[in-house]
Design a protein around this motif. Structure first.
Motif, PDB file in Angstrom:
ATOM      1  N   THR A  50      -1.553  -2.877   5.641  1.00 37.31           N
ATOM      2  CA  THR A  50      -2.472  -2.140   4.845  1.00 37.31           C
ATOM      3  C   THR A  50      -2.174  -0.872   4.827  1.00 37.31           C
ATOM      4  O   THR A  50      -2.269  -0.140   3.867  1.00 37.31           O
ATOM      5  N   SER A  51      -1.715  -0.060   6.030  1.00 40.27           N
ATOM      6  CA  SER A  51      -1.136   1.339   5.856  1.00 40.27           C
ATOM      7  C   SER A  51      -0.273   1.711   4.773  1.00 40.27           C
ATOM      8  O   SER A  51      -0.315   2.498   4.015  1.00 40.27           O
TER       9      SER A  51
ATOM     10  N   SER B 259      -0.763  -3.349  -3.542  1.00 39.68           N
ATOM     11  CA  SER B 259      -1.647  -4.369  -3.378  1.00 39.68           C
ATOM     12  C   SER B 259      -1.069  -5.579  -2.611  1.00 39.68           C
ATOM     13  O   SER B 259      -1.772  -6.274  -1.871  1.00 39.68           O
TER      14      SER B 259
ATOM     15  N   GLY C 104       0.570  -0.303   2.341  1.00 41.94           N
ATOM     16  CA  GLY C 104      -0.268  -0.640   1.042  1.00 41.94           C
ATOM     17  C   GLY C 104      -0.919   0.738   0.201  1.00 41.94           C
ATOM     18  O   GLY C 104      -0.815   1.073  -0.858  1.00 41.94           O
ATOM     19  N   ALA C 105      -1.632   1.404   1.458  1.00 40.22           N
ATOM     20  CA  ALA C 105      -2.403   2.561   1.117  1.00 40.22           C
ATOM     21  C   ALA C 105      -1.509   3.711   0.730  1.00 40.22           C
ATOM     22  O   ALA C 105      -1.784   4.468  -0.126  1.00 40.22           O
TER      23      ALA C 105
ATOM     24  N   VAL D  90      -1.494  -4.590   1.144  1.00 43.90           N
ATOM     25  CA  VAL D  90      -2.650  -4.790   1.608  1.00 43.90           C
ATOM     26  C   VAL D  90      -3.143  -5.924   1.865  1.00 43.90           C
ATOM     27  O   VAL D  90      -3.749  -6.457   2.916  1.00 43.90           O
TER      28      VAL D  90
END
Length: 186
Positions: A69-70, A47, A72-73, A50
């Motif tokens: 973001t990557s 979280s 985090g994913a 991201v």
């Protein structure tokens, strides 16, 4: 209007979660410790990264957007996989999951050549971590996984340092913790 730097948040979420999982991979803790890693992967590692990545967008930082973001994913997918699907997936395929994250990390590392030394070291160590963990899965050799765990611990320390440097240096308005040429993380 000055926008706050989201990188220290993303780096801290990454570092904390990486440290916890790497202690397990290094053999310091058994599988009984993994549920805490999964909770952390959702709540902080996934979280916070991201969120940090999305906050890089208005700053015009493509690298920060893609990286945070990557990864985090990655933490979300890792937690979902371990919690719900691990027993159904062949080990060799898990090795490919780790290897492809290593490929992604390798080209992100190349992009860091235009960033400071601390960022370069984080991505280099992470790339090596993914490679060792993939080899550990493919070859069934615990030594590779343990080595991946230890390199993961180094990765986490580097990321914690960079996060701390970004916060402390901004708070003091000068370089207190050096991060190398270009003196700005992302």
């Amino acid at each position: 209007m000055k926008l706050a730097n989201p990188a220290p948040l993303g780096l801290a979420g990454f570092a904390f979660t990486t440290w916890m999982l790497s202690m397990h991979n290094a053999g310091w803790f058994t599988g009984d410790a993994v549920p805490l890693v999964l909770a952390l992967a959702f709540a902080y590692g996934g979280s916070a990264q991201v969120l940090a990545g999305l906050l890089e967008f208005p700053r015009g930082n493509t690298f920060g957007l893609v990286a945070f973001t990557s990864y985090g994913a990655f933490w979300w997918s890792f937690a979902l996989f371990v919690e719900f699907f691990a027993a159904k997936v062949p080990g060799a395929f898990v090795g490919w999951f780790l290897f492809v994250w290593g490929v992604f990390t390798f080209y992100m590392w190349i992009a860091t050549f235009r960033a400071n030394r601390a960022v370069q070291l984080v991505f280099l160590a992470l790339w090596i971590t993914f490679l060792l963990l993939a080899l550990g899965v493919w070859l069934g050799k615990g030594g590779f996984t343990i080595a991946g765990g230890y390199v993961g611990l180094v990765t986490a320390v580097l990321a914690f340092y960079l996060s701390a440097a970004e916060v402390i240096n901004e708070a003091y308005g000068k370089t207190v913790l050096p991060i190398g040429p270009y003196e700005s993380a992302t």
